[in-house]
Design an enzyme around this catalytic site. Structure first.
Site, short mmCIF file in Angstrom:
data_model
loop_
_atom_site.label_atom_id
_atom_site.label_comp_id
_atom_site.label_asym_id
_atom_site.label_seq_id
_atom_site.Cartn_x
_atom_site.Cartn_y
_atom_site.Cartn_z
N VAL A 180 0.85 -1.20 0.00
CA VAL A 180 0.00 0.00 0.00
C VAL A 180 0.88 1.25 0.00
CG1 VAL A 180 -1.78 1.27 1.26
CG2 VAL A 180 -1.87 -1.23 1.18
N CYS A 181 1.93 1.24 0.82
CA CYS A 181 2.84 2.39 0.90
C CYS A 181 3.48 2.67 -0.46
CB CYS A 181 3.93 2.13 1.93
SG CYS A 181 3.30 1.86 3.59
N THR A 182 3.81 1.61 -1.18
CA THR A 182 4.43 1.79 -2.51
C THR A 182 3.47 2.56 -3.42
OG1 THR A 182 5.65 -0.26 -2.20
CG2 THR A 182 5.44 0.55 -4.46
#
Ligand code: BEZ
Length: 210
Positions: A44-46
């Protein structure tokens, strides 16, 4: 104590992918969105960091500098940024704070121990050129943020910092806006001629052009 709207954003010096950040100096005369992500090399962070990189021109238009943070070391940020470019089609174009010692995460209350004791949650702080906190948001690790919504909030914050106005639910730039209750009808006649009174406490006008 958590950092709240109206507080002076805590100042700090910390390492980043663009060298040491002296936070208040780095803010300068800009607006800032400081946002934490739980961990490098996570899916998700990517996608989030790719989304912010793609929106950089929209932040620039609004004089807003983005800055990300996780409690990972600088070497991880460097390696991960190659993956972000490869998978999201956008290279990092803003600094990522390497907060391995949690200095900034602790200052801003970005670790919520009952959610996770080691990673930051998805915190967002919008900070004005006066270094005051204008908005805080907290998302869990499992939910990626909507950065279009954050741009929309920034449009509202910048408009309402210049005019005695507020924005209604689901407002978008260009929609009608609300005259704040502190403005008398006499003053409203002068500043917002032709405004509409729906109820004595609910008065609307078109969005000023600047
Ligand atoms: C993610 O970015 O995908 C993620 C990070 C930490 C926990 C869960 C998801």
């Amino acid at each position: 104590m958590s950092v709240q709207i109206g507080d002076t954003a805590p100042d700090f010096v910390q390492e980043s992918t663009e060298g040491p950040i002296h936070f208040h100096d780095w803010i300068g005369d800009s607006w800032v969105i400081l946002f934490s992500h739980p961990k490098d090399f996570t899916p998700v962070c990517t996608t989030e960091l790719g989304a912010v990189a793609k929106l950089k021109p929209e932040f620039d238009k609004r004089n807003v500098k983005p800055i990300g943070l996780s409690v990972d070391p600088l070497t991880h940020h460097g390696d991960w940024s190659k993956d972000i470019e490869e998978t999201q089609g956008a290279a990092l174009n803003f600094p990522l704070i390497a907060d391995a010692d949690r200095k900034v995460a602790d200052l801003y209350g970005m670790i919520h121990p009952n959610a996770d004791n080691t990673m930051t949650v998805r915190s967002v702080f919008v900070i004005g050129p006066d270094k005051k906190v204008k908005l805080t948001l907290t998302y869990p690790a499992s939910t990626g943020r909507n950065f279009q919504e954050i741009l929309r909030v920034i449009d509202s914050l910048q408009l309402t910092s210049k005019h005695k106005l507020a924005t209604p639910a689901d407002w978008k730039p260009g929609d009608d806006v609300i005259i704040t209750p502190a403005v008398s009808n006499e003053e409203a006649d002068k500043i917002f001629p032709g405004y509409k009174t729906i109820k004595p406490y609910l008065r609307t006008t078109s969005q000023p052009s600047s």
